[in-house]
Design a protein around this motif. Sequence first.
Motif, PDB file in Angstrom:
ATOM      1  N   GLY A  99       0.807  -1.197   0.000  1.00 57.05           N
ATOM      2  CA  GLY A  99       0.000   0.000   0.000  1.00 57.05           C
ATOM      3  C   GLY A  99       0.847   1.255   0.000  1.00 57.05           C
ATOM      4  O   GLY A  99       2.068   1.217   0.174  1.00 57.05           O
ATOM      5  N   LEU A 100       0.183   2.393  -0.169  1.00 57.53           N
ATOM      6  CA  LEU A 100       0.901   3.662  -0.150  1.00 57.53           C
ATOM      7  C   LEU A 100       1.520   3.927   1.216  1.00 57.53           C
ATOM      8  O   LEU A 100       2.447   4.725   1.333  1.00 57.53           O
ATOM      9  N   ASN A 101       0.991   3.252   2.237  1.00 55.93           N
ATOM     10  CA  ASN A 101       1.559   3.359   3.583  1.00 55.93           C
ATOM     11  C   ASN A 101       2.689   2.358   3.804  1.00 55.93           C
ATOM     12  O   ASN A 101       3.158   2.176   4.923  1.00 55.93           O
ATOM     13  N   GLU A 102       3.103   1.691   2.688  1.00 49.13           N
ATOM     14  CA  GLU A 102       4.186   0.703   2.708  1.00 49.13           C
ATOM     15  C   GLU A 102       3.844  -0.548   3.517  1.00 49.13           C
ATOM     16  O   GLU A 102       4.720  -1.346   3.830  1.00 49.13           O
ATOM     17  N   LYS A 103       2.576  -0.734   3.796  1.00 46.43           N
ATOM     18  CA  LYS A 103       2.118  -1.929   4.485  1.00 46.43           C
ATOM     19  C   LYS A 103       1.754  -2.991   3.451  1.00 46.43           C
ATOM     20  O   LYS A 103       1.266  -2.676   2.362  1.00 46.43           O
ATOM     21  N   THR A 104       2.010  -4.249   3.779  1.00 46.14           N
ATOM     22  CA  THR A 104       1.739  -5.339   2.848  1.00 46.14           C
ATOM     23  C   THR A 104       0.338  -5.889   3.079  1.00 46.14           C
ATOM     24  O   THR A 104      -0.045  -6.209   4.221  1.00 46.14           O
ATOM     25  N   TYR A 105      -0.420  -6.004   1.991  1.00 45.87           N
ATOM     26  CA  TYR A 105      -1.757  -6.592   2.020  1.00 45.87           C
ATOM     27  C   TYR A 105      -1.769  -7.809   1.089  1.00 45.87           C
ATOM     28  O   TYR A 105      -0.883  -7.979   0.238  1.00 45.87           O
ATOM     29  N   PHE A 106      -2.797  -8.611   1.254  1.00 43.60           N
ATOM     30  CA  PHE A 106      -2.919  -9.835   0.472  1.00 43.60           C
ATOM     31  C   PHE A 106      -4.281  -9.857  -0.194  1.00 43.60           C
ATOM     32  O   PHE A 106      -5.293  -9.469   0.402  1.00 43.60           O
ATOM     33  N   THR A 107      -4.317 -10.292  -1.444  1.00 47.06           N
ATOM     34  CA  THR A 107      -5.548 -10.196  -2.220  1.00 47.06           C
ATOM     35  C   THR A 107      -5.615 -11.300  -3.253  1.00 47.06           C
ATOM     36  O   THR A 107      -4.591 -11.866  -3.654  1.00 47.06           O
ATOM     37  N   ARG A 108      -6.836 -11.591  -3.681  1.00 49.38           N
ATOM     38  CA  ARG A 108      -7.065 -12.473  -4.824  1.00 49.38           C
ATOM     39  C   ARG A 108      -7.500 -11.655  -6.045  1.00 49.38           C
ATOM     40  O   ARG A 108      -7.729 -12.206  -7.111  1.00 49.38           O
ATOM     41  N   LEU A 482      -6.949 -14.578   8.487  1.00 51.52           N
ATOM     42  CA  LEU A 482      -6.633 -13.275   7.912  1.00 51.52           C
ATOM     43  C   LEU A 482      -7.672 -12.237   8.325  1.00 51.52           C
ATOM     44  O   LEU A 482      -8.856 -12.546   8.485  1.00 51.52           O
ATOM     45  N   THR A 483      -7.222 -11.009   8.489  1.00 56.41           N
ATOM     46  CA  THR A 483      -8.100  -9.911   8.877  1.00 56.41           C
ATOM     47  C   THR A 483      -8.470  -9.102   7.639  1.00 56.41           C
ATOM     48  O   THR A 483      -7.594  -8.725   6.859  1.00 56.41           O
ATOM     49  N   SER A 484      -9.758  -8.839   7.493  1.00 55.09           N
ATOM     50  CA  SER A 484     -10.225  -8.113   6.322  1.00 55.09           C
ATOM     51  C   SER A 484      -9.904  -6.634   6.453  1.00 55.09           C
ATOM     52  O   SER A 484     -10.229  -6.004   7.463  1.00 55.09           O
ATOM     53  N   ALA A 485      -9.233  -6.078   5.431  1.00 61.74           N
ATOM     54  CA  ALA A 485      -8.946  -4.644   5.415  1.00 61.74           C
ATOM     55  C   ALA A 485      -9.898  -3.903   4.482  1.00 61.74           C
ATOM     56  O   ALA A 485     -10.073  -2.700   4.602  1.00 61.74           O
ATOM     57  N   SER A 486     -10.477  -4.602   3.518  1.00 57.42           N
ATOM     58  CA  SER A 486     -11.496  -4.052   2.625  1.00 57.42           C
ATOM     59  C   SER A 486     -12.217  -5.244   2.015  1.00 57.42           C
ATOM     60  O   SER A 486     -12.046  -6.389   2.463  1.00 57.42           O
ATOM     61  N   SER A 487     -13.008  -5.000   0.987  1.00 55.63           N
ATOM     62  CA  SER A 487     -13.784  -6.097   0.404  1.00 55.63           C
ATOM     63  C   SER A 487     -12.896  -7.189  -0.183  1.00 55.63           C
ATOM     64  O   SER A 487     -13.297  -8.352  -0.235  1.00 55.63           O
ATOM     65  N   ASN A 488     -11.665  -6.845  -0.645  1.00 50.32           N
ATOM     66  CA  ASN A 488     -10.798  -7.879  -1.217  1.00 50.32           C
ATOM     67  C   ASN A 488      -9.333  -7.723  -0.821  1.00 50.32           C
ATOM     68  O   ASN A 488      -8.459  -8.300  -1.444  1.00 50.32           O
ATOM     69  N   LEU A 489      -9.050  -6.953   0.212  1.00 44.91           N
ATOM     70  CA  LEU A 489      -7.708  -6.844   0.777  1.00 44.91           C
ATOM     71  C   LEU A 489      -7.699  -7.403   2.188  1.00 44.91           C
ATOM     72  O   LEU A 489      -8.620  -7.154   2.969  1.00 44.91           O
ATOM     73  N   PHE A 490      -6.637  -8.146   2.505  1.00 48.16           N
ATOM     74  CA  PHE A 490      -6.546  -8.787   3.816  1.00 48.16           C
ATOM     75  C   PHE A 490      -5.170  -8.540   4.414  1.00 48.16           C
ATOM     76  O   PHE A 490      -4.184  -8.285   3.705  1.00 48.16           O
TER      77      PHE A 490
END
Length: 563
Positions: A99-108, A482-490
């Motif tokens: 992400g723009l915050n340099e945090k790593t997210y996981f997605t399909r 996994l924790t949901s960060a948005s509809s398709n980001l975890f």
Amino acid sequence: MNSSLYNSVSGVKSFQFAMDVQSNNIANINTIGFKGSTPEISSLFSTTLAGTYAAYANDDSLGASSQTTAFNMNQGILQNTDNAFDLAIGGEGWFGVQGLNEKTYFTRAGQFSIDSNGDLVDINGNYLLATSGNNITPTTLDETTLSKFGTYYKSTAKTPAQPYAISATGDVPLGSVGKQTKVHLPDLLYYPPTATTNVSYSASLNPKITTGSVSVPLNNDDYTQTVTAASGKISLNGTTTHTSALQNPQPGDQVLITVTDNVGKKLTTTQLDASNQWNISNVNVSELDTSSPLNVSVSVTSNQEVANQDHASIGIIGPDGDKDTLDMTFTKRVPQAASGTTWDVTANIYSFYENYDSTKTYDPSLYYVNQEDAKVYEIVDTQTGVLEFDGAGRLLSNSLPALSNGGTTLNVNLGTLNSFDGLVSSTSITKTSSYQTNGTVEGFLKNYGMDGNGNIIAEFDNGKSSAIAKVAVYHFQNDQGLTSASSNLFEESSNSGKAIFYTDKDGNAFLGSNVLNHRLEGSNVSMATALTELIVIQKAFTASSKGITTSDELLQNAINMKQ
């Protein structure tokens, strides 16, 4: 009555939670990479009552409670697209994005594209994470080379784009989890040329004896001359003994004598006699200047074996990327031996110099003029050698040395000695001429794409391609954690464990699932299932609300009984 009221209230709250989950599933029915959720509801608690003779369970409880949601990890439907960077995972696993915050997210959700800076990003601007091949470096190119580029995407930068050069590689090994980086795809990517260093040539040289009328100059030792200056006449006589090139002279073969001075010439002819000797006597040369020695040359025209020739012209690449030519001429030595043949080979490297200019004089030691295509070629290097073949046509020896291809050593492989895998010289063996070369012309970026191994590929107009990076596929011990960060980001959590890569027995990381391009994974929510669940939840919600109403009426009756 209090329990019934509490149970009904907890039921309403729990089914409201379940309705929210199912409504969210339906709302995201068209969200790429969305994973549906299942609401989990449990009883608050139950009591165990002891009877007189035995213990038994009794569901005497205070209703239900919403606990959590469980992800549906089934594969969504794969949709075909036109975008090379629309990616889907065939199996389990997750793409990683930064992400723009340099945090790593996981997605399909694999909707990726190249942004204005040349980086691969998703629709929200998150950077795709991959293992870099580290085979792209900044370079400097002249204006002529830069003008040959076509752009893959239009940069909005006001400053000129930085050109890059690539070192070709076939596959990028997947690195460790912590070494994944964003993918930069430059607008100006250059495939440097590589000079040809090896040429293999295979053909059949025809050793068949052919004869024809040949004019052979006689050795000076084969004749004497007498010039009578006062009378202006010349007499000559000679033989053919010292001229080895004249294979089988016959009586009657024509002898051509050329007599010249500084300003003119005179021709005369005679024939060989029965002893292969010849002479002319008192030939008038008064028109020539006999005050100084005359120049005499003698040749015999005879029917004898003619040297066969074979020619090969092979395209090669020079160090500067130019398309040059390896030109080889094979000439059979005559007379042919009783068993086997000997061939002389001359190899030249030609590089285009200019179109032919009739007003210029070209030094034949430096330039080759091709009259057919009216072009002049610079002779880069010339080497000669001798090829020996046995009676079966097998190559016995080869003395042709390596050539200098503009400073790069060029080895010419004409076959393995004592074998038939390269050149042969036989009337009974038919072999089609063929050759193999290495070397590559310069290439300019044509397109970016993906291969079947998860590699991001650069494609060039010279027909070459190279991997740049390998898209990472992350795995978890517990995907449900996994924790949901948005509809398709975890995000990873202590419950999911840290992201990992699968490794083989040697400790080498591998993807574990196929990365498919021109595909997107749709939501895995079934509309029929979600609507059915919603109807059931609605009925359960109505029943719980009815329980509240009934409990309220009972309480009201109890209060009224006191009155």
